[in-house]
Design a protein around this motif. Structure first.
Motif, PDB file in Angstrom:
ATOM      1  N   HIS A  72      36.129 -24.571  18.475  1.00  0.00           N
ATOM      2  CA  HIS A  72      35.056 -23.703  18.968  1.00  0.00           C
ATOM      3  C   HIS A  72      35.603 -22.516  19.743  1.00  0.00           C
ATOM      4  O   HIS A  72      36.538 -22.653  20.517  1.00  0.00           O
ATOM      5  CB  HIS A  72      34.123 -24.476  19.913  1.00  0.00           C
ATOM      6  N   THR A  73      34.979 -21.358  19.548  1.00  0.00           N
ATOM      7  CA  THR A  73      35.241 -20.189  20.377  1.00  0.00           C
ATOM      8  C   THR A  73      34.092 -20.053  21.373  1.00  0.00           C
ATOM      9  O   THR A  73      33.070 -20.733  21.248  1.00  0.00           O
ATOM     10  CB  THR A  73      35.354 -18.908  19.527  1.00  0.00           C
TER      11      THR A  73
ATOM     12  N   ASN B 104      33.413 -18.291  14.066  1.00  0.00           N
ATOM     13  CA  ASN B 104      33.345 -19.729  13.855  1.00  0.00           C
ATOM     14  C   ASN B 104      34.706 -20.243  13.418  1.00  0.00           C
ATOM     15  O   ASN B 104      35.457 -19.544  12.751  1.00  0.00           O
ATOM     16  CB  ASN B 104      32.299 -20.049  12.791  1.00  0.00           C
TER      17      ASN B 104
ATOM     18  N   THR C 223      30.781 -20.946  17.004  1.00  0.00           N
ATOM     19  CA  THR C 223      31.005 -20.391  18.326  1.00  0.00           C
ATOM     20  C   THR C 223      29.988 -20.993  19.300  1.00  0.00           C
ATOM     21  O   THR C 223      28.850 -21.298  18.917  1.00  0.00           O
ATOM     22  CB  THR C 223      30.899 -18.854  18.336  1.00  0.00           C
TER      23      THR C 223
ATOM     24  N   TRP D 121      29.109 -19.324  22.028  1.00  0.00           N
ATOM     25  CA  TRP D 121      28.503 -18.187  22.727  1.00  0.00           C
ATOM     26  C   TRP D 121      26.986 -18.375  22.766  1.00  0.00           C
ATOM     27  O   TRP D 121      26.383 -18.681  21.745  1.00  0.00           O
ATOM     28  CB  TRP D 121      28.878 -16.889  22.030  1.00  0.00           C
TER      29      TRP D 121
ATOM     30  N   THR E 108      29.868 -19.207  28.338  1.00  0.00           N
ATOM     31  CA  THR E 108      29.091 -18.869  27.147  1.00  0.00           C
ATOM     32  C   THR E 108      27.876 -18.007  27.452  1.00  0.00           C
ATOM     33  O   THR E 108      27.126 -17.666  26.540  1.00  0.00           O
ATOM     34  CB  THR E 108      28.625 -20.159  26.420  1.00  0.00           C
TER      35      THR E 108
ATOM     36  N   GLY F 133      34.251 -14.105  18.764  1.00  0.00           N
ATOM     37  CA  GLY F 133      35.268 -15.113  18.482  1.00  0.00           C
ATOM     38  C   GLY F 133      35.115 -15.762  17.128  1.00  0.00           C
ATOM     39  O   GLY F 133      36.050 -16.323  16.582  1.00  0.00           O
TER      40      GLY F 133
END
Length: 128
Positions: free
Chosen positions: A41-42, A49, A54, A56, A126, A47
């Motif tokens: 995960h970002t 997937n 992500t 976020w 996030t 960022g």
């Protein structure tokens, strides 16, 4: 709503949430714990997937809602809206119990304090 909290909310406030723990969260410790999650995960809008979507703007987002990520039908149809309790619960009981049939590998965090710290970090990292 008349401004009063439901009884269940009052009981959680009085007793502390077992899913989150009772001590003040430590987002810096949560950042360290997140390293294991960073493989999949970002945290940023740009960022992208990885093996997972992500994170976020995670909080308040329905499960299965990141555009461009191919979710399992189990997660997409789970009805979960990610909040602090749902994220902590995911790591308390594991994705195979909370969202059986989803693609997320089995992982749990047995320590309520660690779950609380991870959630606090995710909340900060996030947010838009």
């Amino acid at each position: 709503m008349n401004g009063r909290l439901p009884l269940a909310a009052l009981l959680l406030l009085a007793a502390g949430s077992p899913a989150l723990g009772d001590d003040a969260p430590d987002p810096e410790r949560g950042k360290t714990l997140f390293r294991a999650c960073a493989f999949c995960h970002t945290l940023t809008p740009d960022g992208g997937n990885r093996a997972g979507p992500t994170l976020w703007r995670l909080f308040g987002r329905p499960a299965g809602a990141v555009e461009g990520y191919h979710y399992s039908p189990a997660l997409k149809g789970s009805g979960i809206v990610w909040d602090e309790v749902a994220v902590a619960r995911l790591f308390e009981i594991g994705p195979d119990v909370m969202t059986p049939g989803s693609k997320m590998p089995m992982q749990t965090i047995t320590s309520a304090a660690d779950r609380r710290d991870l959630v606090a970090y995710l909340r900060e990292a996030t947010a838009p």
